[in-house]
Design a protein around this motif. Structure first.
Motif, PDB file in Angstrom:
ATOM      1  N   SER A  41      44.568  32.349  -8.685  1.00  0.00           N
ATOM      2  CA  SER A  41      45.765  31.577  -8.331  1.00  0.00           C
ATOM      3  C   SER A  41      46.042  31.485  -6.810  1.00  0.00           C
ATOM      4  O   SER A  41      46.127  30.393  -6.258  1.00  0.00           O
ATOM      5  CB  SER A  41      46.962  32.111  -9.106  1.00  0.00           C
ATOM      6  N   TYR A  90      61.659  33.229 -17.357  1.00  0.00           N
ATOM      7  CA  TYR A  90      60.713  33.943 -18.222  1.00  0.00           C
ATOM      8  C   TYR A  90      61.412  34.644 -19.382  1.00  0.00           C
ATOM      9  O   TYR A  90      60.857  34.759 -20.474  1.00  0.00           O
ATOM     10  CB  TYR A  90      59.874  34.932 -17.411  1.00  0.00           C
ATOM     11  N   ARG A 102      63.802  33.352 -11.900  1.00  0.00           N
ATOM     12  CA  ARG A 102      62.635  33.703 -12.726  1.00  0.00           C
ATOM     13  C   ARG A 102      63.034  34.605 -13.895  1.00  0.00           C
ATOM     14  O   ARG A 102      62.454  34.562 -14.958  1.00  0.00           O
ATOM     15  CB  ARG A 102      61.563  34.398 -11.873  1.00  0.00           C
ATOM     16  N   TYR A 135      48.341  22.777 -13.333  1.00  0.00           N
ATOM     17  CA  TYR A 135      49.151  23.729 -14.116  1.00  0.00           C
ATOM     18  C   TYR A 135      49.718  23.005 -15.337  1.00  0.00           C
ATOM     19  O   TYR A 135      49.800  23.546 -16.427  1.00  0.00           O
ATOM     20  CB  TYR A 135      50.350  24.245 -13.323  1.00  0.00           C
ATOM     21  N   TYR A 181      56.289  22.049 -14.590  1.00  0.00           N
ATOM     22  CA  TYR A 181      55.447  21.879 -13.393  1.00  0.00           C
ATOM     23  C   TYR A 181      55.408  20.424 -12.953  1.00  0.00           C
ATOM     24  O   TYR A 181      55.443  20.118 -11.772  1.00  0.00           O
ATOM     25  CB  TYR A 181      54.029  22.383 -13.657  1.00  0.00           C
ATOM     26  N   LYS A 240      62.391  25.021  -8.042  1.00  0.00           N
ATOM     27  CA  LYS A 240      61.202  25.861  -7.810  1.00  0.00           C
ATOM     28  C   LYS A 240      60.329  25.439  -6.611  1.00  0.00           C
ATOM     29  O   LYS A 240      60.024  26.277  -5.764  1.00  0.00           O
ATOM     30  CB  LYS A 240      60.409  25.926  -9.117  1.00  0.00           C
ATOM     31  N   ILE A 291      59.487  37.294  -7.446  1.00  0.00           N
ATOM     32  CA  ILE A 291      59.247  36.482  -8.644  1.00  0.00           C
ATOM     33  C   ILE A 291      58.924  37.385  -9.831  1.00  0.00           C
ATOM     34  O   ILE A 291      59.476  37.258 -10.919  1.00  0.00           O
ATOM     35  CB  ILE A 291      58.057  35.515  -8.393  1.00  0.00           C
ATOM     36  N   TYR A 330      56.557  36.789  -3.707  1.00  0.00           N
ATOM     37  CA  TYR A 330      55.863  36.808  -5.001  1.00  0.00           C
ATOM     38  C   TYR A 330      56.250  38.063  -5.789  1.00  0.00           C
ATOM     39  O   TYR A 330      56.327  38.054  -7.015  1.00  0.00           O
ATOM     40  CB  TYR A 330      54.339  36.748  -4.778  1.00  0.00           C
ATOM     41  N   TRP A 380      44.584  27.954 -16.595  1.00  0.00           N
ATOM     42  CA  TRP A 380      45.957  27.970 -17.125  1.00  0.00           C
ATOM     43  C   TRP A 380      45.983  27.621 -18.607  1.00  0.00           C
ATOM     44  O   TRP A 380      46.863  28.072 -19.338  1.00  0.00           O
ATOM     45  CB  TRP A 380      46.882  27.064 -16.305  1.00  0.00           C
TER      46      TRP A 380
HETATM   47  N1  GLN Z   1      54.294  33.539 -12.199  1.00  0.00           N
HETATM   48  C1  GLN Z   1      54.384  32.728 -11.046  1.00  0.00           C
HETATM   49  C2  GLN Z   1      55.704  32.018 -10.980  1.00  0.00           C
HETATM   50  O1  GLN Z   1      56.408  31.950 -11.929  1.00  0.00           O
HETATM   51  C3  GLN Z   1      53.223  31.761 -10.893  1.00  0.00           C
HETATM   52  C4  GLN Z   1      53.048  30.815 -12.017  1.00  0.00           C
HETATM   53  C5  GLN Z   1      51.957  29.798 -11.703  1.00  0.00           C
HETATM   54  O2  GLN Z   1      51.448  29.734 -10.598  1.00  0.00           O
HETATM   55  N2  GLN Z   1      51.605  29.004 -12.653  1.00  0.00           N
HETATM   56  O3  GLN Z   1      56.053  31.487  -9.962  1.00  0.00           O
END
Ligand code: GLN
Length: 507
Positions: A415, A36, A32, A442, A74, A131, A160, A157, A301
């Motif tokens: 969520s 990110y 992550r 998503y 996703y 993922k 993450i 979580y 989202w």
């Molecule tokens: N921030 C969380 C992750 O990266 C959830 C992102 C989401 O559920 N869209 O896993």
């Protein structure tokens, strides 16, 4: 049953959780970080002009590409989960997924236009493989009746979000003070650390997900391997044709088609489950209640995912980022979401329990509608911030931070609740498939978010307040309609459980 010392270690080694959780926690934390950290810079890099080392794309094209990228990440989780279950097992999926992701970041760090897009495709495919499987493996560390499972997921979580914070801070700093090359490189190193950690601590998983759980027959295996190789070949061919200029693609139009295509796939899959799967009337009602949650999730989202696009650009161009000679990197603002998640998660867990004790039990639909409305109120804050910006002022950072705070509160209302709704409202025999179908919300939300952010036109910034107001009003309206319908579906949300209880008492 007597457990050996080694088994005891597997069972209780990481804050009272199975030792394997630490393997997954840190691997996902680093993955992550890379995801990110890099994602926060994408739109900034694409919109930066060529002279300054960027790609010189318009905001509309850059945000459309960004939306396609996040949506695809996703979407590819669906085949990623399937490949692990049917062909290679979760462990291998995580390992190879991580290697592909790291290669993608290295390609981005080379900072040329052709390697840039190939790098993005690598990250999409790698994340699709890693993922969903690392998330599923967390659950597999616990037996069905193990009460620690939910707490295990909460801990995971946290990992993450800690990883996300490291990514935003490290890559954001490197981008401003050393350049994009270093920032993308840091993402590759982060994934590399994750991979090394995974390899060295693999033994802690105690053989979980070492092999495919539902292996295909040898002929099925051959066919699917052929299908996967053909898909990769087609993706490669498509990329080469685009990069060589043989086919011209308008990213905005392409994103529109993709949003429609994924929505059609979603609706077809959902309606085939509804109409063609011999569901009884309780199961059908339960699926209608779940459909409402899916709509809430998509709308949510589509707003929330402005973080990496329009809100990111707002942070760069219209927010005062210089304090005492220090320039706050634009992507640091996005870390507010992860900070607030880490701080607020325990509070929310306690909130639902306390409300439950007082017999206030909002149903799934209502909770999701509330989440959507709170997220939307974040855009009202942006409406005011954008009004100040449109008068030519640089606004204070707390506007964005307040927006992210409201978005995070919305995320925590919606969520985890939506995920739990999927597992409880799905007829048991279709729960895996429905989780996959739910992930498409998503995907649709992310692509739509990119398209909406395309209206964030820096040349025409008088329009900016309106854009945020429209997103906000649209989402609030959606939230109110969902809340109203949720009062109707409330009863339907408990039908499956009542049916199961009835069966149990009869038996
Ligand atoms: N921030 C969380 C992750 O990266 C959830 C992102 C989401 O559920 N869209 O896993």
């Amino acid at each position: 049953m007597k457990l050996s010392q080694q088994e005891k270690n597997f069972n209780k080694d990481f804050f009272g959780h199975p030792a394997g959780l630490s393997t997954l926690f840190f691997t996902e934390m680093w993955e992550r970080m890379s995801y990110y950290g890099m994602r926060a810079l994408l739109v900034l890099f694409m919109t930066l002009n060529l002279q300054e080392g960027g790609m010189g794309l318009t905001v509309a094209s850059a945000t459309a590409i960004y939306g396609l990228y996040t949506g695809a990440v996703y979407f590819f989780g669906l085949p990623g989960g399937w490949i692990a279950d049917r062909l290679i097992g979760g462990q291998q999926a995580i390992w190879y997924g991580g290697i592909i992701i790291m290669s993608g970041h290295i390609l981005l760090a080379l900072q040329s236009e052709s390697t840039f897009f190939i790098g993005l495709i690598f990250i999409i495919l790698g994340t699709g493989l890693l993922k969903p499987n690392i998330g599923a493996l967390v659950g597999q560390l616990y037996s069905l009746e193990d009460p620690r499972r939910d707490a295990g997921y909460a801990l995971y979580y946290m990992g993450i979000n800690i990883g996300s914070i490291i990514g935003y801070i490290a890559c954001g700093w490197l981008q401003v003070y050393m350049g994009y090359h270093w920032a993308f490189g840091a993402a590759a190193i982060g994934m590399g650390i994750g991979l090394i950690h995974f390899r060295l601590t693999l033994y802690k998983l105690g053989g979980q997900a070492e092999f495919a759980t539902q292996p295909l027959s040898p002929s099925g295996r051959k066919i699917s391997q052929l299908a996967i190789i053909s898909c990769i070949f087609l993706i490669g061919l498509f990329t080469v044709l685009i990069l060589s200029g043989s086919i011209l693609i308008d990213p905005i139009l392409f994103a529109q088609y993709i949003a429609i295509a994924i929505t059609v796939i979603f609706v077809m899959y959902y309606s085939s489950l509804y109409f063609l799967s011999n569901l009884n009337s309780n199961e059908k009602k339960s699926l209608i209640a779940l459909f409402l949650i899916c709509i809430a999730s998509t709308l949510f989202w589509a707003g929330f995912e402005q973080a990496g696009s329009s809100l990111n650009l707002f942070g760069r161009d219209y927010t005062n980022r210089v304090f005492g000679g220090f320039e706050i990197p634009p992507s640091w603002f996005q870390s507010a979401n992860s900070f607030f998640i880490v701080i607020l998660s325990p509070f929310f867990a306690a909130l639902w329990i306390n409300l439950g004790k007082r017999l206030v039990k909002p149903n799934y639909g209502i909770k999701c509608a509330i989440g959507l409305i709170i997220m939307a109120s974040g855009f009202i804050v942006m409406f005011f911030a954008a009004q100040a910006a449109s008068r030519g002022l640089l606004v204070a950072p707390y506007w964005l931070v307040t927006t992210y705070f409201l978005h995070t509160v919305g995320e925590l209302c919606l969520s985890p609740v939506a995920l739990s709704a999927v597992s409880r409202l799905s007829p048991k025999r279709f729960s895996g498939q429905l989780m996959g179908v739910f992930t498409l919300t998503y995907s649709i939300g992310s692509v739509v978010a990119g398209l909406v952010a395309g209206n964030f036109n820096p040349e025409n910034f008088e329009q900016m307040p309106n854009l945020y107001l429209q997103i906000s009003l649209f989402s609030i309206l959606g939230g109110i309609i969902i809340a109203a319908l949720a009062t109707l579906t409330r009863k339907w949300e408990s039908l499956l459980e009542e049916e199961a209880e009835l069966l149990q008492t009869k038996a």
